[in-house]
Write an enzyme that holds these catalytic residues in place. Structure first.
Site, mmCIF file in Angstrom:
data_model
loop_
_atom_site.group_PDB
_atom_site.id
_atom_site.type_symbol
_atom_site.label_atom_id
_atom_site.label_comp_id
_atom_site.label_asym_id
_atom_site.label_seq_id
_atom_site.Cartn_x
_atom_site.Cartn_y
_atom_site.Cartn_z
ATOM 1 N N CYS A 101 0.840 -1.200 0.000
ATOM 2 C CA CYS A 101 0.000 0.000 0.000
ATOM 3 C C CYS A 101 0.876 1.251 0.000
ATOM 4 C CB CYS A 101 -0.934 -0.009 1.204
ATOM 5 S SG CYS A 101 -2.152 1.329 1.191
ATOM 6 N N CYS A 215 -6.338 -2.758 7.267
ATOM 7 C CA CYS A 215 -7.602 -2.035 7.076
ATOM 8 C C CYS A 215 -8.696 -2.895 6.471
ATOM 9 C CB CYS A 215 -7.377 -0.785 6.235
ATOM 10 S SG CYS A 215 -6.847 -1.089 4.544
#
EC number: 2.8.1.13
Length: 373
Positions: A101, A215
């Site tokens: 990410c 997440c």
């Protein structure tokens, strides 16, 4: 005065980063990256992509009187992070999706978008420091045009002052062009100082708790995601000891990781740990704790912050997981982005798919992915 885009999660760190840069007189805009649309209550309110965290970032920007936008990166996040995460697990690796990410979304994509929109820099709330030559860069000299900074400066990435919160391990992939356009305003402060400074400014996020979860996998249980998205990867097979004897059965290689002891469902008369995942045989290999220790490893996809490939072996400190201690090691450069690493003392539970990061004191030299034997 520089035009700075601040990536805001809604937490206290990025909120204070925006406040400090705004107070320094820069033209600051807050942005939140919408990466993951949770359904069936999978997305917890404390996670970075939740509506609550987005509203928290919006409130802080309103307090500061700065513009705020939400960028939708769900498609890119699915492609570069979630698919990578699932592919790595299905291939017998233990991935770190936050690294991907950072690499593909928070820095590569966001830096490109910031440039397109006319911003000079991107700032984040990461606990790390950037040093330009011998001068610490945390926003004070942000008035220099990026092109001029990049041409006349060599950048170094350093650990944060707060070692407990240091995130430099997660940033090893950054290069010179990236560092020339990045600002980490809170790298010189401890977490306690950050909270106190945020509270003193009355920021809405000052006391917001931190989330430790991935997440898109709240609670850290990725098994359900694998069952939903990659059921073909969960093929039962044998659990073998170091002599090749079958001592049990597993429910799919992606459900196991190096160093795991609990949940094996075997009785051998002594504690047994996962020492390897044999993809060719679809087998989980187990052994005693002593079998977890490794004196060396090979790393692949290796990059260096300097942008220069080393011509000779070098000594450094090497860190094999985010919260592990860095230990003395010798790195021997190979070909095609690979290096061999020899530790000064054996390391426990070296895990293929995780990152190894090289340091010279506090300075990040580079890193790569731990390869399978």
């Amino acid at each position: 005065m520089a035009k700075i885009m601040v990536a805001m999660s809604g937490g206290v760190d990025s909120s204070l980063a925006a406040a400090l840069l705004h107070e320094a007189g820069h033209d600051v805009t807050g942005v939140t990256l919408h990466l993951w649309e949770g359904d069936d209550d999978r997305l917890a309110e404390s996670l970075c992509c939740s509506q609550e965290m987005t509203e928290s970032a919006r409130r802080v920007c309103a307090q500061l009187g700065i513009p705020y936008y939400v960028f939708n990166y769900q498609r890119e996040f699915r492609r570069y992070v979630i698919e990578y995460f699932l592919r790595e697990y299905a291939s017998g690796f233990t991935p770190n999706p936050c690294l991907e990410c950072n690499r593909e979304i928070k820095f590569r994509a966001l830096l490109a978008r910031a440039r397109t929109l006319g911003f000079d820099y991107v700032a984040t709330g990461h606990y790390a420091r950037i040093r330009a030559d011998e001068t610490r860069h945390n926003g004070e000299d942000a008035g220099l045009p990026p092109a001029e900074r990049a041409q006349r400066t060599t950048y170094r990435l350093l650990r944060a002052v707060d070692r407990e919160k240091d995130q430099s391990y997660m940033l090893y992939m950054l290069g010179q062009d990236d560092l020339a356009r990045l600002i980490f305003p809170i790298g010189e402060y401890t977490k306690a100082e950050v909270r106190a400074m945020a509270a003193a400014r009355g920021l809405a996020s000052a006391n917001r708790p931190e989330s430790q979860d991935i997440c898109f996998v709240p609670g850290g249980d990725y098994r359900n995601l694998l069952r939903e998205e990659r059921p073909d990867a969960l093929r039962p097979g044998p659990i073998l000891d170091l002599e090749g004897r079958e001592v049990g059965r597993h429910q799919g290689l992606p459900l196991y990781t190096i160093g795991q002891r609990r949940g094996l469902g075997i009785a051998t008369g002594q504690p047994m740990y996962v020492t390897a995942l044999d993809v060719a045989r679809n087998a989980v290999i187990v052994g005693p704790e002593s079998a977890l220790r490794r004196e060396s490893l090979r790393a692949e996809w290796v990059t260096f912050v300097s942008g220069m490939w080393p011509e000779a072996p070098f000594d450094c400190l090497a860190q094999i997981r985010a919260h592990a201690d860095a230990v003395p090691a010798r790195v021997i450069p190979g070909e095609a982005g690979t290096v061999d690493v020899h530790f000064s003392r054996p390391q426990r539970a070296v895990t293929p798919g995780q990152a190894i990061v090289f340091y010279d004191g506090d300075v990040v030299l580079g890193g790569g992915r731990i390869a399978r034997d």
